[in-house]
Motif scaffolding. Sequence first.
Motif, PDB file in Angstrom:
ATOM      1  N   ASN A  12      37.650  41.966  29.010  1.00 49.50           N
ATOM      2  CA  ASN A  12      38.104  42.640  30.216  1.00 49.50           C
ATOM      3  C   ASN A  12      36.898  43.000  31.088  1.00 49.50           C
ATOM      4  OD1 ASN A  12      36.939  44.910  28.998  1.00 49.50           O
ATOM      5  ND2 ASN A  12      38.895  45.669  28.231  1.00 49.50           N
ATOM      6  N   GLU A  35      36.881  46.930  41.581  1.00 49.12           N
ATOM      7  CA  GLU A  35      38.046  46.051  41.685  1.00 49.12           C
ATOM      8  C   GLU A  35      37.681  44.688  41.082  1.00 49.12           C
ATOM      9  OE1 GLU A  35      40.850  43.918  45.056  1.00 49.12           O
ATOM     10  OE2 GLU A  35      39.387  45.428  45.658  1.00 49.12           O
ATOM     11  N   PRO A  36      38.454  44.201  40.105  1.00 51.98           N
ATOM     12  CA  PRO A  36      39.641  44.783  39.476  1.00 51.98           C
ATOM     13  C   PRO A  36      39.283  46.006  38.614  1.00 51.98           C
ATOM     14  CG  PRO A  36      39.490  42.407  39.058  1.00 51.98           C
ATOM     15  CD  PRO A  36      38.173  42.855  39.591  1.00 51.98           C
ATOM     16  N   GLN A  49      41.280  45.588  33.291  1.00 47.21           N
ATOM     17  CA  GLN A  49      41.883  44.317  33.684  1.00 47.21           C
ATOM     18  C   GLN A  49      41.381  43.188  32.772  1.00 47.21           C
ATOM     19  OE1 GLN A  49      44.178  43.487  36.211  1.00 47.21           O
ATOM     20  NE2 GLN A  49      44.140  41.538  35.146  1.00 47.21           N
ATOM     21  N   ILE A  62      33.986  40.474  40.828  1.00 44.81           N
ATOM     22  CA  ILE A  62      34.142  41.921  40.651  1.00 44.81           C
ATOM     23  C   ILE A  62      33.400  42.615  41.785  1.00 44.81           C
ATOM     24  CG2 ILE A  62      33.559  43.893  39.187  1.00 44.81           C
ATOM     25  CD1 ILE A  62      33.881  42.098  36.770  1.00 44.81           C
TER      26      ILE A  62
END
Length: 414
Positions: free
Chosen positions: A71, A90-91, A95, A104
């Motif tokens: 992740n 984000e993400p 995630q 990212i």
Amino acid sequence: MKQPRTQHKFSMARSPWLVVVAALTFFVMIATTVAVVVATSSTVNADKQQYHVVTIYDDDAEQTIITTGGNVADVLKVANLSLGQHDSIEPALDQDLREAILIIKIHRARPIMVIDGQRQVRVITAAQNATEIAAAANIRLYPEDSAELLLTTGLSSSGTGLQLAITRAKVVNLRLYGQNLTVRTQENTVKEFLREKNIQLGSDDGMNLTLDAEISDGLRLQIWREGLQTVTTTEVIPFTTRTVTDATRKVGYREIRVTGQNGQKTVIYEIETRDGQETNRKIISEVIDTPAVEQVEVVGIKSSLDGVPPLTARMGAQTYWVGPILRKETWYDLPMSVVMRNCGQGGYYSVRADGVKIDRDGFVIIAANLNRYPRCSEVDTSLGRGKVYDTGGFAANNPEQFDIATDWTNHDGR
């Protein structure tokens, strides 16, 4: 005569070397079996591992890593990055990494002094636009308000910081053809205000102020019309989207810099009736109560394949490494309207200035092995971010090959 039965016995004392050989043979067999099992298990586990090429934008800093992490939090560990209390990412950290290539975005929090008239609020936030920065200070911005982000001194330990200076729009209490409205404006006179709000006075209209009257906060303005019936409705103004390209961000980078918001307008119709039936209707005024906020999206156009030259017609084909994957690129020139019925395109495609065929969203049209790269999945190519629409016989022999749709042979736009 029956021969006596001969029995053979092996004595440990008389043949010790046989026992040693047997023991060694047994242990060799066990060790070999364990080695095979471990090797097989390692191979299976290696096959199950998925490599991810991740580009991290830490504000203006950029780095790309290859990881098998599960992740986003795992990626930050590999990159030796951490998040502060007010930073945004984000993400999200939890995630899962499902794509082979991922971007990212990290925005670091910084101190900002929000100045709203006599009110000053210091906030620490990673927000990137004025509306969100003001919201972090529990201050509401209206679309008619203006706000400017300035570099100042004295807000941080380094002696520099940011200041958001808000200039409020003036409130006008408008009674328009019997409808009470509260609207805001930065204009200075009634004439400018009417032009901004698209209010056109008719010959039978009356107004309680002159056109050159100055607009002050809380002003009361009345407009009326004699002799005809009017109907007032409230309607939505859909927001529009503007895309801004950023050559410093890789292809596939997409960020909503300003979130779009629908607006609202009051539409007043003048209605003529005969024998109780409406015979004519026309718009006499459209007043924008709340302007729509344009959505601004930043899209990266920098190649996400560092060091890989773009495929050309003369080149024909090329191979390059993406992490542990040996990618091959070729190109073809065929009409694409049939395969472009997929992925919501309805048969639409166009030809980019360099002759590469793209879909409605600007993705390069790709043919690939559909078992490896399902239809409509996004991929990176040397010619930009692509989407899989097609396949071909080549895919059976090389599941990592991309065949890129171009107009390099026929030059007919199809």
